[in-house]
Motif scaffolding. Structure first.
Motif, PDB file in Angstrom:
ATOM      1  N   PRO A   3      54.662  -1.060 117.046  1.00 30.53           N
ATOM      2  CA  PRO A   3      55.559  -0.432 118.014  1.00 30.53           C
ATOM      3  C   PRO A   3      56.087   0.916 117.552  1.00 30.53           C
ATOM      4  N   TYR A   4      56.382   1.768 118.520  1.00 28.12           N
ATOM      5  CA  TYR A   4      57.060   3.037 118.202  1.00 28.12           C
ATOM      6  C   TYR A   4      58.349   3.097 119.006  1.00 28.12           C
ATOM      7  N   SER A   5      59.331   3.786 118.472  1.00 27.06           N
ATOM      8  CA  SER A   5      60.659   3.796 119.071  1.00 27.06           C
ATOM      9  C   SER A   5      60.765   4.848 120.168  1.00 27.06           C
ATOM     10  N   ASN A   9      64.886  -0.353 129.991  1.00 25.43           N
ATOM     11  CA  ASN A   9      64.526  -0.620 128.611  1.00 25.43           C
ATOM     12  C   ASN A   9      65.653  -0.177 127.678  1.00 25.43           C
ATOM     13  N   SER A  49      59.256  -3.609 113.993  1.00 25.46           N
ATOM     14  CA  SER A  49      59.725  -4.949 114.389  1.00 25.46           C
ATOM     15  C   SER A  49      60.407  -5.656 113.215  1.00 25.46           C
ATOM     16  N   GLY A  52      57.004   1.538 123.284  1.00 24.27           N
ATOM     17  CA  GLY A  52      55.696   0.952 123.548  1.00 24.27           C
ATOM     18  C   GLY A  52      54.977   0.652 122.242  1.00 24.27           C
ATOM     19  N   MET A  53      53.682   0.376 122.365  1.00 23.35           N
ATOM     20  CA  MET A  53      52.856   0.066 121.196  1.00 23.35           C
ATOM     21  C   MET A  53      51.863   1.183 120.965  1.00 23.35           C
ATOM     22  N   PRO A  88      58.873   4.045 128.424  1.00 23.44           N
ATOM     23  CA  PRO A  88      59.572   2.759 128.484  1.00 23.44           C
ATOM     24  C   PRO A  88      59.923   2.416 129.922  1.00 23.44           C
ATOM     25  N   ASP A 137      56.142  -1.034 110.288  1.00 26.47           N
ATOM     26  CA  ASP A 137      56.304  -1.893 111.459  1.00 26.47           C
ATOM     27  C   ASP A 137      57.794  -1.993 111.804  1.00 26.47           C
ATOM     28  N   ASN A 146      48.609  -1.020 117.266  1.00 25.95           N
ATOM     29  CA  ASN A 146      49.319  -2.261 117.567  1.00 25.95           C
ATOM     30  C   ASN A 146      50.647  -2.395 116.812  1.00 25.95           C
ATOM     31  N   TYR A 167      62.159  -0.100 121.430  1.00 22.61           N
ATOM     32  CA  TYR A 167      60.802   0.420 121.421  1.00 22.61           C
ATOM     33  C   TYR A 167      60.460   1.100 122.744  1.00 22.61           C
TER      34      TYR A 167
END
Length: 323
Positions: free
Chosen positions: A227-229, A213, A251, A220-221, A209, A249, A225, A218
């Motif tokens: 996101p991961y925490s 951040n 999001s 990143g992705m 990150p 997901d 596609n 998150y």
């Protein structure tokens, strides 16, 4: 600090009986705090668990019924023990902050069960861990022979077991405040402060990150596609099953909800402890002995050595030899 028991959950006589044993053979933890050889000699006791000290036939100051089956009111018995001395029993923040300077014994039970998470605490009615620490030092520092104070940020562990990372981090900040209070109220020339933990958890920091951040968001992705925490656990109740062969997901989640359960790799009712070495940080006289990699049981030996107590070799013995 004071209890010797066959099971950590035997907090009142009701728990012992429920397990099929006799409280006369297996004294419960609350009873040991009031009548045990160590417990009855403690000057300061602050925390939760009020229900374990009261019978089922009585209610406490907040209208909650007790949990004991033996009809014993251990709070009243503690008061009777301390008759003739300057003692104070408190059950809320106001009572704690108004404890007289000449208090010798202090008992504070602020909840029927565990103290609330700081994020759930009413700051007007319930004291913080730092405020409890300050009150304890205020009482204990009256003894010119010195003192030993044990402070636990116990709800850090509970939040991790529920994979509630935000609450775990917030409780850690509160623990930091308690440590700072202790540092501010003591002298590094005569007070050894040791900070450590009994185990790790399976929470990890992952990804790259960017600076600044949101730690609760998150990292990143993934290549899918999705996101991961930044924060996640190896196991626990935060596990979410794949949907149509795809990862959940994030999001779609409110990750800033204080009770949000962070992603877990394997489903468990409770997250487990980790196997990591834990840190130990020391400040004050003989703190240099707590460096490098040591076994956990070395810690009390160093404390005893620095404090000149116990049956082992102490710094006082070493000084006498030089003289």
């Amino acid at each position: 600090v004071y209890a010797h028991t066959a099971h950590r959950d035997w907090e009142s006589d009701t728990d012992v009986v429920k397990a099929g044993f006799s409280p006369s053979d297996c004294p419960d933890i609350a009873a040991q705090l009031i009548h045990g050889e160590t417990g009855r000699n403690l000057n300061v006791i602050l925390g939760g668990g009020r229900g374990e000290f009261l019978p089922k036939t009585q209610t406490d100051e907040e209208g909650e019924t007790g949990l004991r089956s033996d009809e014993q009111n251990l709070i009243e018995q503690w008061k009777e023990q301390k008759a003739g001395s300057n003692y104070r029993y408190v059950f809320d923040r106001h009572g704690l902050l108004s404890v007289p300077d000449n208090t010798d014994y202090l008992l504070g039970l602020f909840e029927k069960g565990h103290t609330k998470y700081n994020m759930d605490r009413d700051p007007i009615l319930k004291p913080s861990l730092a405020e409890m620490t300050e009150a304890a030092i205020k009482v204990l520092s009256r003894d010119d022979k010195g003192y030993f104070l044990f402070v636990e940020g116990g709800r850090i562990d509970h939040a991790h077991h529920d994979t509630m990372a935000q609450k775990a981090l917030n409780e850690t900040v509160e623990f930091h405040k308690a440590i700072q209070a202790a540092v501010s109220m003591t002298n590094s020339e005569d007070t050894l402060i040791v900070v450590t933990s009994d185990h790790a958890h399976t929470m990890s920091f992952s990804g790259y990150p960017v600076r600044g951040n949101d730690i609760l968001g998150y990292a990143g992705m993934g290549e899918d596609n999705v996101p991961y925490s930044t924060l996640s656990y190896a196991n626990g109740p935060g596990y979410k099953r794949e949907e149509d062969g795809k990862r959940h997901d994030l999001s779609r989640d409110d990750m800033h909800n204080k009770d949000y359960k962070y992603p877990s790799l394997a489903p468990l009712t409770e997250e487990t402890h980790g196997g990591d070495d834990v840190g130990i940080f020391a400040y004050g006289p003989w703190a240099h002995l707590l460096t490098g990699v040591i076994e956990q049981n070395v810690i009390p030996h160093v404390m005893a050595y620095a404090s000149c107590v116990g049956d082992g070799i102490t710094v006082c013995d070493e000084i006498r030899k030089r003289k």
